[in-house]
Design a protein around this motif. Sequence first.
Motif, PDB file in Angstrom:
ATOM      1  N   ARG A  53      26.382   4.789 -14.302  1.00 54.69           N
ATOM      2  CA  ARG A  53      25.624   3.534 -14.465  1.00 54.69           C
ATOM      3  C   ARG A  53      26.377   2.371 -13.820  1.00 54.69           C
ATOM      4  O   ARG A  53      25.768   1.467 -13.246  1.00 54.69           O
ATOM      5  CB  ARG A  53      25.376   3.263 -15.951  1.00 54.69           C
ATOM      6  CG  ARG A  53      24.344   4.197 -16.574  1.00 54.69           C
ATOM      7  CD  ARG A  53      23.938   3.737 -17.960  1.00 54.69           C
ATOM      8  NE  ARG A  53      23.018   4.670 -18.575  1.00 54.69           N
ATOM      9  CZ  ARG A  53      21.707   4.701 -18.357  1.00 54.69           C
ATOM     10  NH1 ARG A  53      21.166   3.828 -17.517  1.00 54.69           N
ATOM     11  NH2 ARG A  53      20.934   5.585 -18.957  1.00 54.69           N
ATOM     12  N   GLU A  60      15.758  14.306 -23.570  1.00 52.56           N
ATOM     13  CA  GLU A  60      16.387  14.107 -22.256  1.00 52.56           C
ATOM     14  C   GLU A  60      15.849  12.877 -21.549  1.00 52.56           C
ATOM     15  O   GLU A  60      16.489  12.354 -20.632  1.00 52.56           O
ATOM     16  CB  GLU A  60      16.171  15.332 -21.359  1.00 52.56           C
ATOM     17  CG  GLU A  60      16.889  16.588 -21.826  1.00 52.56           C
ATOM     18  CD  GLU A  60      16.031  17.424 -22.762  1.00 52.56           C
ATOM     19  OE1 GLU A  60      15.075  16.876 -23.352  1.00 52.56           O
ATOM     20  OE2 GLU A  60      16.319  18.621 -22.908  1.00 52.56           O
ATOM     21  N   ARG A 108      20.011   8.467 -11.548  1.00 47.95           N
ATOM     22  CA  ARG A 108      21.051   7.575 -11.023  1.00 47.95           C
ATOM     23  C   ARG A 108      20.924   7.460  -9.501  1.00 47.95           C
ATOM     24  O   ARG A 108      21.216   8.425  -8.787  1.00 47.95           O
ATOM     25  CB  ARG A 108      22.445   8.079 -11.394  1.00 47.95           C
ATOM     26  CG  ARG A 108      22.643   8.365 -12.901  1.00 47.95           C
ATOM     27  CD  ARG A 108      22.925   7.108 -13.697  1.00 47.95           C
ATOM     28  NE  ARG A 108      21.838   6.170 -13.758  1.00 47.95           N
ATOM     29  CZ  ARG A 108      20.812   6.245 -14.603  1.00 47.95           C
ATOM     30  NH1 ARG A 108      20.708   7.256 -15.444  1.00 47.95           N
ATOM     31  NH2 ARG A 108      19.877   5.314 -14.593  1.00 47.95           N
ATOM     32  N   ARG A 129      33.320  11.936 -25.049  1.00 47.29           N
ATOM     33  CA  ARG A 129      32.172  11.167 -24.590  1.00 47.29           C
ATOM     34  C   ARG A 129      31.263  10.880 -25.780  1.00 47.29           C
ATOM     35  O   ARG A 129      31.406  11.493 -26.845  1.00 47.29           O
ATOM     36  CB  ARG A 129      31.440  11.905 -23.461  1.00 47.29           C
ATOM     37  CG  ARG A 129      32.279  11.983 -22.175  1.00 47.29           C
ATOM     38  CD  ARG A 129      31.574  12.695 -21.040  1.00 47.29           C
ATOM     39  NE  ARG A 129      32.395  12.689 -19.820  1.00 47.29           N
ATOM     40  CZ  ARG A 129      32.062  13.274 -18.687  1.00 47.29           C
ATOM     41  NH1 ARG A 129      30.915  13.929 -18.575  1.00 47.29           N
ATOM     42  NH2 ARG A 129      32.866  13.222 -17.629  1.00 47.29           N
ATOM     43  N   ASP A 154      28.772  13.960  -6.911  1.00 51.22           N
ATOM     44  CA  ASP A 154      28.820  14.457  -8.281  1.00 51.22           C
ATOM     45  C   ASP A 154      29.242  15.929  -8.229  1.00 51.22           C
ATOM     46  O   ASP A 154      28.487  16.771  -7.754  1.00 51.22           O
ATOM     47  CB  ASP A 154      27.432  14.305  -8.908  1.00 51.22           C
ATOM     48  CG  ASP A 154      27.469  14.173 -10.413  1.00 51.22           C
ATOM     49  OD1 ASP A 154      28.561  14.183 -10.985  1.00 51.22           O
ATOM     50  OD2 ASP A 154      26.389  14.058 -11.018  1.00 51.22           O
ATOM     51  N   SER A 170      30.792  10.954 -16.006  1.00 50.33           N
ATOM     52  CA  SER A 170      30.195  10.430 -17.232  1.00 50.33           C
ATOM     53  C   SER A 170      29.011   9.538 -16.889  1.00 50.33           C
ATOM     54  O   SER A 170      28.926   8.963 -15.796  1.00 50.33           O
ATOM     55  CB  SER A 170      31.231   9.621 -18.018  1.00 50.33           C
ATOM     56  OG  SER A 170      31.523   8.397 -17.343  1.00 50.33           O
ATOM     57  N   THR A 171      28.108   9.393 -17.840  1.00 47.31           N
ATOM     58  CA  THR A 171      26.969   8.498 -17.656  1.00 47.31           C
ATOM     59  C   THR A 171      27.439   7.062 -17.471  1.00 47.31           C
ATOM     60  O   THR A 171      26.890   6.316 -16.654  1.00 47.31           O
ATOM     61  CB  THR A 171      26.024   8.595 -18.863  1.00 47.31           C
ATOM     62  OG1 THR A 171      25.501   9.927 -18.933  1.00 47.31           O
ATOM     63  CG2 THR A 171      24.867   7.617 -18.735  1.00 47.31           C
ATOM     64  N   GLU A 213      27.471  14.113 -25.201  1.00 50.08           N
ATOM     65  CA  GLU A 213      27.593  13.991 -23.744  1.00 50.08           C
ATOM     66  C   GLU A 213      28.743  14.813 -23.184  1.00 50.08           C
ATOM     67  O   GLU A 213      28.731  15.183 -22.018  1.00 50.08           O
ATOM     68  CB  GLU A 213      27.767  12.527 -23.316  1.00 50.08           C
ATOM     69  CG  GLU A 213      27.510  12.372 -21.828  1.00 50.08           C
ATOM     70  CD  GLU A 213      27.881  11.027 -21.276  1.00 50.08           C
ATOM     71  OE1 GLU A 213      28.426  10.996 -20.152  1.00 50.08           O
ATOM     72  OE2 GLU A 213      27.632  10.019 -21.933  1.00 50.08           O
ATOM     73  N   LYS A 271      21.068  15.094 -16.575  1.00 48.46           N
ATOM     74  CA  LYS A 271      21.755  13.879 -17.010  1.00 48.46           C
ATOM     75  C   LYS A 271      21.783  12.823 -15.917  1.00 48.46           C
ATOM     76  O   LYS A 271      21.647  11.627 -16.177  1.00 48.46           O
ATOM     77  CB  LYS A 271      23.188  14.228 -17.443  1.00 48.46           C
ATOM     78  CG  LYS A 271      24.026  13.038 -17.883  1.00 48.46           C
ATOM     79  CD  LYS A 271      25.383  13.475 -18.418  1.00 48.46           C
ATOM     80  CE  LYS A 271      26.283  14.012 -17.346  1.00 48.46           C
ATOM     81  NZ  LYS A 271      26.767  12.967 -16.392  1.00 48.46           N
ATOM     82  N   ASP A 272      21.937  13.246 -14.677  1.00 51.54           N
ATOM     83  CA  ASP A 272      22.225  12.318 -13.590  1.00 51.54           C
ATOM     84  C   ASP A 272      21.061  12.092 -12.642  1.00 51.54           C
ATOM     85  O   ASP A 272      21.200  11.364 -11.656  1.00 51.54           O
ATOM     86  CB  ASP A 272      23.437  12.836 -12.797  1.00 51.54           C
ATOM     87  CG  ASP A 272      24.668  13.017 -13.679  1.00 51.54           C
ATOM     88  OD1 ASP A 272      24.702  12.429 -14.776  1.00 51.54           O
ATOM     89  OD2 ASP A 272      25.588  13.755 -13.276  1.00 51.54           O
ATOM     90  N   ARG A 302      26.604  17.768 -20.981  1.00 50.19           N
ATOM     91  CA  ARG A 302      25.799  17.199 -22.058  1.00 50.19           C
ATOM     92  C   ARG A 302      24.977  18.317 -22.688  1.00 50.19           C
ATOM     93  O   ARG A 302      24.443  19.177 -21.991  1.00 50.19           O
ATOM     94  CB  ARG A 302      24.880  16.114 -21.505  1.00 50.19           C
ATOM     95  CG  ARG A 302      24.041  15.426 -22.567  1.00 50.19           C
ATOM     96  CD  ARG A 302      23.113  14.385 -21.964  1.00 50.19           C
ATOM     97  NE  ARG A 302      22.040  14.977 -21.182  1.00 50.19           N
ATOM     98  CZ  ARG A 302      20.986  14.293 -20.725  1.00 50.19           C
ATOM     99  NH1 ARG A 302      20.881  13.007 -20.972  1.00 50.19           N
ATOM    100  NH2 ARG A 302      20.048  14.882 -20.019  1.00 50.19           N
ATOM    101  N   ASP A 308      14.516   4.335 -18.898  1.00 47.42           N
ATOM    102  CA  ASP A 308      15.778   4.476 -18.190  1.00 47.42           C
ATOM    103  C   ASP A 308      15.723   3.625 -16.933  1.00 47.42           C
ATOM    104  O   ASP A 308      14.634   3.299 -16.434  1.00 47.42           O
ATOM    105  CB  ASP A 308      16.040   5.939 -17.811  1.00 47.42           C
ATOM    106  CG  ASP A 308      17.504   6.201 -17.480  1.00 47.42           C
ATOM    107  OD1 ASP A 308      18.324   5.269 -17.581  1.00 47.42           O
ATOM    108  OD2 ASP A 308      17.836   7.348 -17.110  1.00 47.42           O
TER     109      ASP A 308
END
Length: 810
Positions: free
Chosen positions: A339, A158, A387, A143, A350, A334-335, A82, A383-384, A106, A266
């Motif tokens: 979250r 992914e 979210r 990470r 972001d 970061s994830t 990550e 990655k995001d 990541r 997810d």
Amino acid sequence: MITSSFNHGWAVRPLGSTFFALQGGPSTAVTLPHDALLSSPRDANVADGANSGFFPSLDIEYEKTFEIAESAVDQRHVLEFEGVYRDARVYLNGSLAAHRPYGYSRFFVPADRFLRYGAVNTIRVEATSGQDSRWYSGAGLIRPVTLHRSGLLHLAPEGPRFSTPQVADDLAVVQVEARIDNESPIRRTVRVRMEIVEEATGRTVATATAPVTVFPGEPAEVARRVFVRDPKLWSPDSPALYRGHVTLFDNNDDGSAGSELDQASDTFGIRRIDLDPVYGLRINGTTVKLRGACVHHDNGPIGAATIGAADERRVRLLREAGFNAIRSAHNPASTALLRACDKYGVLVMDEAFDTWTSRKVLFDYAQDFADWWERDIESMVRKDFNRPSVILYSVGNEIAETGNPLDAGTGRDLAGTLKRLDPTRFTLCAGQVLVAAGDDAATVMAEQNIGVNDVLASMDDVLVKFWQSPVAARMMEEAYAQVDVAGYNYGDARYVLDPDEFPDRISVGSETSRRSIAENWATIVDSPQVIGDFCWTGWDYLGEVGVGRARRASQAGAAEFLAPFPYLTAMAGDLDITGVRRPASYFRETVFGLRDTPYIAVQEPSLFDIELAANSFGWRGLEGRWTWPGDEGHPVAIEVYSSADEVELLVNGRSVGKAAAGAAAGYIAAFATAYEPGTVTAVAYHNGVESGRSELSTAGPVEALSLTPERDHLDLTDESLAFVRLALVDRDGRVNPSQAETVTITVEGPAVLQGLGSSDPKPHEAITGPTRTTHAGELLAVVRPTGTGSVVIKAAAVGFPETSVVVNVD
């Protein structure tokens, strides 16, 4: 797909030659995430040391051995990193398997071509950091690392993507997208099932299935609209989450699902975001103003290690302090942090980069930007994407190129790539006009009649004049036209100018001084074009040392902007690095209209009648305490933060007087009196009627050590941490902030001491280790479980009985 932690069993050591590695070299066993820089000795002579917190440059390598069964030869193994700070090189069984310069991206490493099945494998990761950041960066595998294992026909590591193109109260359309990879030699037809489940209840709310034919070596992109009736919408006030599952089955001849081949899931949220100059930012049709905090990525006492519980705690405490938004300054979040933002209803800006092609420090990302920016942008978005908290992508922070028309194409390329990869969110550029002006700064200074003495006297005033400059406005116009939102770093002077000059421009205070919120919040609330404010900063951080400290006006020159050794922290957060709220936090909460109870802030007596330098980041040495031994009879300045009409101040029951408060007085009622031990009380009045009161009392001599865990039960995961606060208390249990004691923390049972820290901005002791001196009467111990059972945390100091507390790990 079987996903498992790859965080255990690592060793770290200084990076040496191949011969050094063969000799074994000194190494330390660690569990990831891990910050290797934190244990390095600080040095006053480190190059660029004030930026890094006086930590040195570091070249390190991590190593781990692991086994892959011989029967796994028909499976696929992918490693997910990550974030590795910085310039990561991954070697599998001696061969270079991956290289990634950016420390916050990541990346995935297909491992099979390098593996030895039925034998021991070795992975080695090199990382280097030094003079590559304007704040404390940390170093190493900061990470998590994850191993993904699947069959030859599988979902991409992914994972699936979920978006909500249509949202209404009674029906939402969820767009589910997934990639299927077929690494077998034959064509396969599989059945894909997509399922949407309420995260809180586990209730399935929607399903869909379809056959998909996948050819060898040709990924199949699957997209399907799934319909959720009567959806629970995600918003800051009601952060409802769903979990989406994508499962692959063999496709039977009759069209039914056969054996399961792979599965991935997810969480996501169902929400709609709109942006326009008439209604501003709307979440599900309701206008929202961003009460934002800029935050760096470090977690104080544990450094840059992104252990999930630390990021979640930070988000929770910021939310409790009144913030509803976070800006990830100045790198992808970061994830774990995102979250947590999903969970607590915190909106996110972001941010991608702190630099493009023009470097800010000697070895920063500018040297890699041209070759890597597109892959790093793609990594951030992939990655995001799921979210719901993420609503804005920032293409960069205070980028010099934004004022140069020759570099305009870079901004267009970045914004265009973000829109192509994710059309569901909005883009932003966090501009700073003084940085962007570059060689044209002299022209603006002449236009605005700014002299050298003005620059030395108050940079805040200079920035106001720059942002008001017609020349500077034209300079930044193209950069802001490329994105959806103009981010103003210390540019709140634009709020009242934009409606006439740029009536369709939508802006946000992407970085603002801490005291400006009192002047600007009413304007932000009343102006639909301004969607919010992000203060610098919400949480204190390591590096950029001392920028928020109280300085005499005579020390306000540029050379004094950063503090000397042994300063460690910026002193710029509403919350300190241990998570304790400072007076600025209560002031901001009052301005936001979220707090009615008055708050008393007392200036350090030694600063009374001293002219302090204007400081965008500081709070003039104010603390929420009434314990100042040795200063009896000394005059003190007191501020009471209140939305009431006026405030009366009492010292030991005697009235010092009344002072105006509320918006008209900038929410500050100011007093001066002589310090005397006892109790100071603030009484707030609305229309002459008492509406609230608060008090501070003098603490007596310290008689005991107190240990208080934030939670006394933990689940055993890689992300678990116990936060235990140590306090020096008097006989009545009150914390004595004026007394300092050297305390040693020991941990017994299945856990280790991950970190031990205080709010002291200039500690003389090593940052790591079990012994620290308290500051403001407190320490924070961070304990990481290594197994299940009872963990005993003990505290000892000379002259006090040992105390202990138990945390159970299940």
